[in-house]
Design a protein around this motif. Structure first.
Motif, short mmCIF file in Angstrom:
data_model
loop_
_atom_site.label_atom_id
_atom_site.label_comp_id
_atom_site.label_asym_id
_atom_site.label_seq_id
_atom_site.Cartn_x
_atom_site.Cartn_y
_atom_site.Cartn_z
N THR A 261 0.71 -0.97 -0.12
CA THR A 261 -0.01 -0.05 -0.04
C THR A 261 1.06 1.35 0.04
O THR A 261 0.32 2.45 -0.15
N ALA B 186 2.68 2.03 2.59
CA ALA B 186 2.80 2.10 4.10
C ALA B 186 3.08 0.97 4.83
O ALA B 186 2.39 0.06 4.70
N GLY C 67 -7.79 9.58 2.00
CA GLY C 67 -6.85 8.61 1.30
C GLY C 67 -7.12 7.80 0.44
O GLY C 67 -6.40 6.77 0.08
N GLN D 71 -6.29 8.18 -3.09
CA GLN D 71 -4.87 8.13 -3.04
C GLN D 71 -4.18 6.77 -2.90
O GLN D 71 -3.19 6.48 -3.61
N LEU D 72 -4.94 5.76 -2.21
CA LEU D 72 -4.33 4.46 -2.17
C LEU D 72 -4.56 3.97 -3.59
O LEU D 72 -3.66 3.32 -4.00
N THR E 228 -1.59 5.20 -5.43
CA THR E 228 -0.20 4.58 -5.11
C THR E 228 -0.32 3.17 -5.57
O THR E 228 0.80 2.59 -5.99
N ARG F 229 -3.33 9.62 9.47
CA ARG F 229 -4.70 8.99 9.18
C ARG F 229 -4.45 7.39 9.79
O ARG F 229 -3.43 6.91 10.00
N TYR G 289 -0.77 6.07 9.02
CA TYR G 289 -0.06 6.33 7.50
C TYR G 289 -0.18 7.96 7.30
O TYR G 289 -1.24 8.49 7.66
N LEU H 44 -0.34 11.11 4.10
CA LEU H 44 -0.57 11.13 2.76
C LEU H 44 0.38 12.16 2.15
O LEU H 44 0.35 13.25 2.31
N TRP I 170 0.58 7.09 -0.23
CA TRP I 170 0.60 6.47 0.99
C TRP I 170 1.86 6.19 1.58
O TRP I 170 2.68 5.83 0.76
#
Length: 329
Positions: free
Chosen positions: A93, A95, A121, A124-125, A128, A301, A318, A320, A325
């Motif tokens: 991920t 992280a 996020g 965002q994930l 990533t 987060r 994690y 952002l 991440w």
């Protein structure tokens, strides 16, 4: 046939049926209905096969008999299933703390649902994972391509480029390996899976399928209680097809989901988070792994593992960053 294809018996294209006496026209009809592998025929009920125009009862029976002979036996020993599970790949991920909580990352062959309020996020994930999936396995990737179904218009090539820079990957190449489709209705969202099934047969390098977000269009197209049962029925069909894709092609499926206020919970536990994921029990049961995202202190987060067949419940933090991440410093 590779070891992986051998392990996932029935992975072969429906074109193989031709050498077992099924005519080309009938094979074309199967493909048009989104049934593109031998396993896909086995997993489709006789009732659904009969709904395909031009397939009579006699033809459906012949198809079922032929496929049964081509597939390995349905019952496997625990050892054989363990061998099959060896093919599962875990995708990072970004992280490490979240990966550890998940037992290595986002797993292939199953559906992972990520839900939370805005700015936690979720998208965002997805960005990533668009890059991390392409990394070699020893770097937490799956050396594979990504398919992305975007229902909210939030896919951003620039975000993928920023993540690629973080991992030292060529940005243009990273974008070339992401196949994105914008869906405008829940019906189109379902049809896109038929298209993807055909692509996955032709190109076995896809390792991740993202749906961002799963419920947006279903909520738009079916409003009010009167249409709820029809919505859930259509959602169930979509999720069943996703699960088949995940298992047939050893692909990780990740769904992002929105949350809604739960007034009942708010009254009972004033302090507890009163947001619950939309989609009801059907979505809850379809997702093997469920991750709840919420805001923490400052820019941190928190990801909470709500449900997983492999790992206990847990939490990880994690942040952002421009590269997606990452672990808190």
């Amino acid at each position: 046939m590779s070891d992986e294809e051998e392990a996932l018996g029935g992975f072969e294209s429906v074109d193989e049926l031709q050498s077992h006496g099924i005519n080309v026209q009938d094979i074309s009809k199967l493909k048009a209905a989104g049934i593109v592998t031998i396993l896909g025929v086995a997993q489709t009920t006789r009732r659904h096969l009969l709904k395909i125009k031009g397939l009579s009862e006699a033809k459906v029976e012949k198809l079922k008999e032929t496929v049964a002979k081509m597939l390995p036996p349905p019952f496997l020993t625990g050892t054989e299933i363990a061998d099959r599970r060896q093919n599962v790949i875990y995708i990072t991920t970004g992280a490490k703390s979240v990966d550890a909580m998940l037992g290595g990352g986002i797993p292939t062959q199953s559906i992972t649902e990520v839900f939370g309020e805005f700015r936690t996020g979720k998208t965002q994930l997805c960005h990533t994972l668009c890059v991390s999936t392409q990394l070699p396995e020893d770097q937490g990737g799956a050396s594979g391509k990504v398919a992305y179904i975007d229902t909210e218009g939030t896919f951003r090539p620039d975000r993928v480029k920023a993540v690629a820079d973080r991992y030292g990957v060529d940005a243009a190449m990273a974008l070339d390996n992401v196949l994105c489709a914008r869906a405008w209705s829940s019906e189109q969202q379902c049809d896109l899976l038929v298209d993807l099934a055909v692509r996955f047969v032709e190109d076995r390098t896809y390792k991740l399928l993202i749906v961002d977000s799963i419920m947006n269009l279903f909520r738009q197209d079916y409003s009010g209680r009167g249409e709820l049962s029809e919505r859930q029925q259509k959602l169930n069909q979509f999720l069943a097809r996703l699960q088949k894709l995940a298992e047939e092609f050893n692909v990780a499926v990740i769904l992002t989901n929105q949350v809604q206020a739960d007034p009942g919970a708010a009254a009972m536990f004033a302090a507890a988070s009163n947001a619950k994921p939309v989609g009801g029990h059907i979505l809850a049961h379809a997702s093997a792994v469920r991750i709840n995202l919420r805001k923490g202190r400052g820019d941190e987060r928190i990801a909470k593992l709500n449900d997983s067949p492999d790992m206990p419940e847990g939490e990880a933090t994690y942040v952002l960053k421009s590269g997606g991440w990452e672990d808190p410093s």
